[in-house]
Write a protein that holds these residues in place. Structure first.
Motif, PDB file in Angstrom:
ATOM      1  N   ASP A  45      21.293  98.497  11.967  1.00 12.82           N
ATOM      2  CA  ASP A  45      20.284  98.254  10.928  1.00 12.82           C
ATOM      3  C   ASP A  45      18.879  98.396  11.502  1.00 12.82           C
ATOM      4  O   ASP A  45      17.981  98.949  10.856  1.00 12.82           O
ATOM      5  CB  ASP A  45      20.475  96.862  10.329  1.00 12.82           C
ATOM      6  CG  ASP A  45      21.723  96.768   9.447  1.00 12.82           C
ATOM      7  OD1 ASP A  45      22.271  97.831   9.082  1.00 12.82           O
ATOM      8  OD2 ASP A  45      22.142  95.639   9.139  1.00 12.82           O
ATOM      9  N   ARG A  46      18.672  97.879  12.699  1.00 17.69           N
ATOM     10  CA  ARG A  46      17.356  97.987  13.328  1.00 17.69           C
ATOM     11  C   ARG A  46      17.040  99.443  13.653  1.00 17.69           C
ATOM     12  O   ARG A  46      15.894  99.891  13.524  1.00 17.69           O
ATOM     13  CB  ARG A  46      17.304  97.119  14.586  1.00 17.69           C
ATOM     14  CG  ARG A  46      15.991  97.171  15.379  1.00 17.69           C
ATOM     15  CD  ARG A  46      14.760  96.922  14.532  1.00 17.69           C
ATOM     16  NE  ARG A  46      14.786  95.666  13.818  1.00 17.69           N
ATOM     17  CZ  ARG A  46      14.376  94.505  14.301  1.00 17.69           C
ATOM     18  NH1 ARG A  46      13.924  94.436  15.540  1.00 17.69           N
ATOM     19  NH2 ARG A  46      14.398  93.421  13.549  1.00 17.69           N
ATOM     20  N   VAL A  92      24.047  99.264  29.825  1.00 13.83           N
ATOM     21  CA  VAL A  92      22.994  98.331  30.250  1.00 13.83           C
ATOM     22  C   VAL A  92      22.862  97.194  29.246  1.00 13.83           C
ATOM     23  O   VAL A  92      22.826  96.009  29.616  1.00 13.83           O
ATOM     24  CB  VAL A  92      21.649  99.074  30.404  1.00 13.83           C
ATOM     25  CG1 VAL A  92      20.503  98.079  30.590  1.00 13.83           C
ATOM     26  CG2 VAL A  92      21.698 100.038  31.577  1.00 13.83           C
ATOM     27  N   VAL A  93      22.796  97.534  27.973  1.00 17.00           N
ATOM     28  CA  VAL A  93      22.621  96.517  26.931  1.00 17.00           C
ATOM     29  C   VAL A  93      23.816  95.570  26.879  1.00 17.00           C
ATOM     30  O   VAL A  93      23.667  94.345  26.790  1.00 17.00           O
ATOM     31  CB  VAL A  93      22.411  97.189  25.561  1.00 17.00           C
ATOM     32  CG1 VAL A  93      22.432  96.151  24.446  1.00 17.00           C
ATOM     33  CG2 VAL A  93      21.092  97.966  25.536  1.00 17.00           C
ATOM     34  N   GLU A  94      25.010  96.132  26.964  1.00 16.43           N
ATOM     35  CA  GLU A  94      26.220  95.320  26.834  1.00 16.43           C
ATOM     36  C   GLU A  94      26.516  94.497  28.078  1.00 16.43           C
ATOM     37  O   GLU A  94      27.457  93.697  28.086  1.00 16.43           O
ATOM     38  CB  GLU A  94      27.406  96.220  26.486  1.00 16.43           C
ATOM     39  CG  GLU A  94      27.289  96.809  25.069  1.00 16.43           C
ATOM     40  CD  GLU A  94      28.354  97.835  24.747  1.00 16.43           C
ATOM     41  OE1 GLU A  94      29.095  98.243  25.683  1.00 16.43           O
ATOM     42  OE2 GLU A  94      28.452  98.250  23.580  1.00 16.43           O
ATOM     43  N   SER A 130      21.070  90.190  20.099  1.00 16.14           N
ATOM     44  CA  SER A 130      22.165  89.937  19.174  1.00 16.14           C
ATOM     45  C   SER A 130      23.458  89.626  19.920  1.00 16.14           C
ATOM     46  O   SER A 130      24.149  88.649  19.624  1.00 16.14           O
ATOM     47  CB  SER A 130      22.365  91.160  18.260  1.00 16.14           C
ATOM     48  OG  SER A 130      23.496  90.983  17.428  1.00 16.14           O
ATOM     49  N   LEU A 131      23.777  90.437  20.918  1.00 10.15           N
ATOM     50  CA  LEU A 131      24.996  90.221  21.695  1.00 10.15           C
ATOM     51  C   LEU A 131      24.934  88.916  22.483  1.00 10.15           C
ATOM     52  O   LEU A 131      25.962  88.277  22.719  1.00 10.15           O
ATOM     53  CB  LEU A 131      25.216  91.391  22.654  1.00 10.15           C
ATOM     54  CG  LEU A 131      25.567  92.734  21.999  1.00 10.15           C
ATOM     55  CD1 LEU A 131      25.564  93.843  23.046  1.00 10.15           C
ATOM     56  CD2 LEU A 131      26.926  92.668  21.298  1.00 10.15           C
ATOM     57  N   ALA A 132      23.734  88.530  22.883  1.00  7.66           N
ATOM     58  CA  ALA A 132      23.566  87.310  23.676  1.00  7.66           C
ATOM     59  C   ALA A 132      23.706  86.045  22.842  1.00  7.66           C
ATOM     60  O   ALA A 132      23.899  84.958  23.391  1.00  7.66           O
ATOM     61  CB  ALA A 132      22.214  87.316  24.372  1.00  7.66           C
ATOM     62  N   THR A 133      23.596  86.174  21.526  1.00  5.74           N
ATOM     63  CA  THR A 133      23.605  84.984  20.676  1.00  5.74           C
ATOM     64  C   THR A 133      24.778  84.948  19.696  1.00  5.74           C
ATOM     65  O   THR A 133      24.940  83.967  18.977  1.00  5.74           O
ATOM     66  CB  THR A 133      22.294  84.893  19.869  1.00  5.74           C
ATOM     67  OG1 THR A 133      22.082  86.116  19.144  1.00  5.74           O
ATOM     68  CG2 THR A 133      21.107  84.660  20.796  1.00  5.74           C
ATOM     69  N   HIS A 190      16.600  94.177  20.754  1.00  4.17           N
ATOM     70  CA  HIS A 190      17.242  93.579  19.586  1.00  4.17           C
ATOM     71  C   HIS A 190      18.759  93.550  19.757  1.00  4.17           C
ATOM     72  O   HIS A 190      19.415  92.548  19.449  1.00  4.17           O
ATOM     73  CB  HIS A 190      16.866  94.383  18.344  1.00  4.17           C
ATOM     74  CG  HIS A 190      17.419  93.820  17.068  1.00  4.17           C
ATOM     75  ND1 HIS A 190      16.903  92.692  16.468  1.00  4.17           N
ATOM     76  CD2 HIS A 190      18.451  94.228  16.283  1.00  4.17           C
ATOM     77  CE1 HIS A 190      17.588  92.425  15.367  1.00  4.17           C
ATOM     78  NE2 HIS A 190      18.533  93.338  15.233  1.00  4.17           N
ATOM     79  N   ASP A 191      19.311  94.633  20.252  1.00  3.38           N
ATOM     80  CA  ASP A 191      20.757  94.728  20.461  1.00  3.38           C
ATOM     81  C   ASP A 191      21.223  93.703  21.489  1.00  3.38           C
ATOM     82  O   ASP A 191      22.207  92.975  21.278  1.00  3.38           O
ATOM     83  CB  ASP A 191      21.092  96.143  20.928  1.00  3.38           C
ATOM     84  CG  ASP A 191      22.577  96.467  20.850  1.00  3.38           C
ATOM     85  OD1 ASP A 191      23.351  95.632  20.346  1.00  3.38           O
ATOM     86  OD2 ASP A 191      22.954  97.577  21.270  1.00  3.38           O
TER      87      ASP A 191
END
Length: 233
Positions: A88-89, A178-180, A113-116, A109-110
């Motif tokens: 969505d972002r 990296v994000v994951e 989101s995964l962290a929370t 943002h990604d």
């Protein structure tokens, strides 16, 4: 990803619910999702029955089917939660002229989101009893869309040395990795800090060969955009 139809939510009230008094105002679908997330992560998707979920929520097993057709619908919604916020972002990034800032903002943002996400449900797609399900295949299709969004931004802001040697798909995969990484951080029992989230976003740009000075500018622009998005009604 899954639509409302794939969740097979049925209209009308369910049977009387048996839940603790303190939870009587909680949305039943949210309760079911939260409990299912905890059980799927803790004891496995295959090892969790709808009876387990219903008992943990405090409702009759039959009442669960007024909200979901069964475990597959619940799993589909949980998996969607792991990619939908970022997708969505990604659709809102056209207003940002700087591809570096857009990539920074999307990665931030990604990662946030995964962290929370409740009970670290970002772990679910990699679970063997989940990865072969039809719901996981739907998730994989959505994740490919996210990879393409990352790859497209990476090509726009990446250095020539990087873009000449790494395909757009590989760049997208590298940034996703990296994000994951925050999923593994949470799985180890550590809390993902605000500073670490920004480090992840900066690392997404470093993967593309963006110089540090441009990364710092991108962080500032992304911060302004975040403030504007927060102020929007």
């Amino acid at each position: 990803m899954s639509s409302a139809a794939s969740n097979n939510r049925r209209p009308g009230p369910g049977r009387p619910r048996h839940i603790p008094a303190s939870d009587t105002h909680a949305d039943p679908r949210d309760q079911i999702l939260a409990v299912s997330a905890r059980l799927f992560v803790g004891q496995g998707y295959a090892g969790t029955s709808t009876r387990d979920i219903a008992e943990a929520v405090g409702i009759r097993q039959a009442s669960l089917y007024y909200h979901f057709a069964g475990k597959p619908g619940i799993l589909a919604e949980l998996l969607e939660m792991t990619v939908r916020p970022a997708l969505d972002r990604a659709g809102d990034l056209a207003q940002i002229e700087s591809p570096e800032a857009a990539l920074y903002l999307l990665a931030l943002h990604d990662a946030d989101s995964l962290a929370t996400l409740m009970h670290n449900i970002g772990m679910l797609p990699a679970c063997p009893d989940v990865s072969q399900t039809p719901e996981a295949q739907e998730y994989a299709a959505a994740r490919r869309q996210l990879r393409e969004a990352y790859g497209s931004l990476a090509v726009e802001c990446g250095s020539q040395d990087v873009t000449d040697t790494i395909a757009i798909r590989q760049l997208g995969d590298l940034i996703l990795s990296v994000v994951e990484s925050v999923i593994a951080t949470r799985a180890s029992g550590d809390r993902v800090t605000h500073m670490e989230l920004h480090a992840v976003a900066a690392s997404a740009l470093r993967v593309c060969g963006v110089p540090q000075a441009q990364i710092e500018v991108a962080e500032k622009v992304a911060g302004v955009m975040l403030d504007q998005m927060t102020e929007e009604p």
